[in-house]
Design a protein around this motif. Structure first.
Motif, PDB file in Angstrom:
ATOM      1  N   GLY A  86      60.992   2.199 -67.750  1.00 54.57           N
ATOM      2  CA  GLY A  86      61.950   1.275 -68.348  1.00 54.57           C
ATOM      3  C   GLY A  86      62.895   0.669 -67.323  1.00 54.57           C
ATOM      4  N   GLU A  87      62.437   0.552 -66.087  1.00 46.30           N
ATOM      5  CA  GLU A  87      63.286   0.038 -65.007  1.00 46.30           C
ATOM      6  C   GLU A  87      63.508  -1.465 -65.124  1.00 46.30           C
ATOM      7  N   ILE A  88      64.656  -1.892 -64.668  1.00 47.23           N
ATOM      8  CA  ILE A  88      64.959  -3.308 -64.502  1.00 47.23           C
ATOM      9  C   ILE A  88      65.075  -3.529 -63.004  1.00 47.23           C
ATOM     10  N   LEU A  89      64.152  -4.317 -62.472  1.00 50.77           N
ATOM     11  CA  LEU A  89      64.055  -4.506 -61.028  1.00 50.77           C
ATOM     12  C   LEU A  89      63.932  -5.975 -60.669  1.00 50.77           C
ATOM     13  N   PRO A  90      64.195  -6.298 -59.396  1.00 52.04           N
ATOM     14  CA  PRO A  90      64.016  -7.681 -58.953  1.00 52.04           C
ATOM     15  C   PRO A  90      62.539  -8.087 -58.924  1.00 52.04           C
ATOM     16  N   PHE A  91      62.276  -9.273 -59.409  1.00 49.77           N
ATOM     17  CA  PHE A  91      60.954  -9.890 -59.323  1.00 49.77           C
ATOM     18  C   PHE A  91      61.154 -11.266 -58.709  1.00 49.77           C
ATOM     19  N   GLN A  92      60.099 -11.808 -58.171  1.00 48.03           N
ATOM     20  CA  GLN A  92      60.083 -13.182 -57.677  1.00 48.03           C
ATOM     21  C   GLN A  92      58.936 -13.919 -58.335  1.00 48.03           C
ATOM     22  N   VAL A  93      59.169 -15.188 -58.613  1.00 48.68           N
ATOM     23  CA  VAL A  93      58.097 -16.068 -59.053  1.00 48.68           C
ATOM     24  C   VAL A  93      58.083 -17.249 -58.100  1.00 48.68           C
ATOM     25  N   ILE A  94      56.956 -17.455 -57.461  1.00 49.09           N
ATOM     26  CA  ILE A  94      56.790 -18.571 -56.538  1.00 49.09           C
ATOM     27  C   ILE A  94      56.133 -19.707 -57.316  1.00 49.09           C
ATOM     28  N   ILE A  95      56.847 -20.818 -57.439  1.00 46.28           N
ATOM     29  CA  ILE A  95      56.325 -21.997 -58.132  1.00 46.28           C
ATOM     30  C   ILE A  95      55.997 -23.014 -57.049  1.00 46.28           C
ATOM     31  N   PRO A  96      54.709 -23.314 -56.843  1.00 46.34           N
ATOM     32  CA  PRO A  96      54.302 -24.151 -55.709  1.00 46.34           C
ATOM     33  C   PRO A  96      54.989 -25.511 -55.699  1.00 46.34           C
ATOM     34  N   ASP A  97      55.426 -25.912 -54.504  1.00 48.51           N
ATOM     35  CA  ASP A  97      56.099 -27.191 -54.263  1.00 48.51           C
ATOM     36  C   ASP A  97      57.316 -27.398 -55.151  1.00 48.51           C
ATOM     37  N   PHE A  98      57.904 -26.307 -55.639  1.00 49.66           N
ATOM     38  CA  PHE A  98      59.086 -26.399 -56.485  1.00 49.66           C
ATOM     39  C   PHE A  98      60.147 -25.440 -55.977  1.00 49.66           C
ATOM     40  N   GLY A  99      59.850 -24.133 -56.019  1.00 50.73           N
ATOM     41  CA  GLY A  99      60.832 -23.185 -55.533  1.00 50.73           C
ATOM     42  C   GLY A  99      60.506 -21.751 -55.895  1.00 50.73           C
ATOM     43  N   VAL A 100      61.481 -20.895 -55.633  1.00 55.08           N
ATOM     44  CA  VAL A 100      61.359 -19.466 -55.883  1.00 55.08           C
ATOM     45  C   VAL A 100      62.442 -19.057 -56.873  1.00 55.08           C
ATOM     46  N   VAL A 101      62.025 -18.415 -57.957  1.00 52.40           N
ATOM     47  CA  VAL A 101      62.952 -17.851 -58.938  1.00 52.40           C
ATOM     48  C   VAL A 101      62.985 -16.356 -58.679  1.00 52.40           C
TER      49      VAL A 101
END
Length: 137
Positions: A86-101
Motif C-alpha cells: 500500500g505504498e505511495i511512491l514517486p512515479f514518472q511518466v515520460i510523454i514523448p515530445d511533451f514532457g515528464v510528469v
C-alpha cells in the motif's frame, strides 16, 4: 506536432526510494489522464443563466494505467510489492515530445491474466496521491 510512437510513452517506478527510476518492463500500452473537478458558483445573478465556475478551486488528479507482458523480474516484483504494501511512491511518466510528469502515486489495481496457449499478462492502475510536477522536454 508530428505523430508519436506509442511505445515512447513510458511509466517509470522509483525502484529503491533514491530517485532512481526504471521503466516498467513489458508494457505494451500506457495511458495517463488528468482531471480537474469543477466548483459551480452559478447563482440567480449569473449572466443569462449561464453556469459559472470558480477557477482553481476543484480537486485535481491524475490516473495512470498500463498493460503488458512479464519481461523483467525486478520491476514486476517491485510493482507487486508496492501494491501489497500500500505504498505511495514517486512515479514518472515520460510523454514523448511533451514532457515528464512526476509525483506520488498509489498502485490501486494489479490484474493478471493468461491463456493456456499464450503469454501471462498484467494490467496496472495508479492514482495520484499528491502534487505532481511537469517538466517540458
Amino acid at each position: 506536432m508530428v505523430a508519436q510512437k506509442g511505445k515512447d510513452l513510458l511509466i517509470k517506478i522509483d525502484m529503491d526510494g533514491s530517485g532512481t527510476f526504471e521503466t516498467v518492463a513489458g508494457l505494451r500500452a500506457s495511458r495517463i489522464s488528468f482531471n480537474a473537478e469543477t466548483v459551480d458558483v452559478t447563482n440567480l445573478g449569473s449572466a443569462g443563466g449561464w453556469r459559472e465556475l470558480l477557477g482553481g478551486a476543484g480537486v485535481r488528479s491524475a490516473s495512470i494505467s498500463g498493460s503488458g507482458v512479464f519481461r523483467d523480474e525486478n520491476t514486476d516484483e517491485r510493482a507487486r510489492q508496492i501494491f501489497f504494501d500500500g505504498e505511495i511512491l514517486p512515479f514518472q511518466v515520460i510523454i514523448p515530445d511533451f514532457g515528464v510528469v512526476e509525483g506520488p502515486f498509489q498502485l490501486t489495481a494489479v490484474e493478471y491474466s493468461g491463456q493456456h496457449d499464450g503469454e501471462a499478462a498484467y494490467e496496472l492502475s495508479m492514482a495520484s496521491a499528491g502534487a505532481l510536477t511537469f517538466t517540458a522536454i
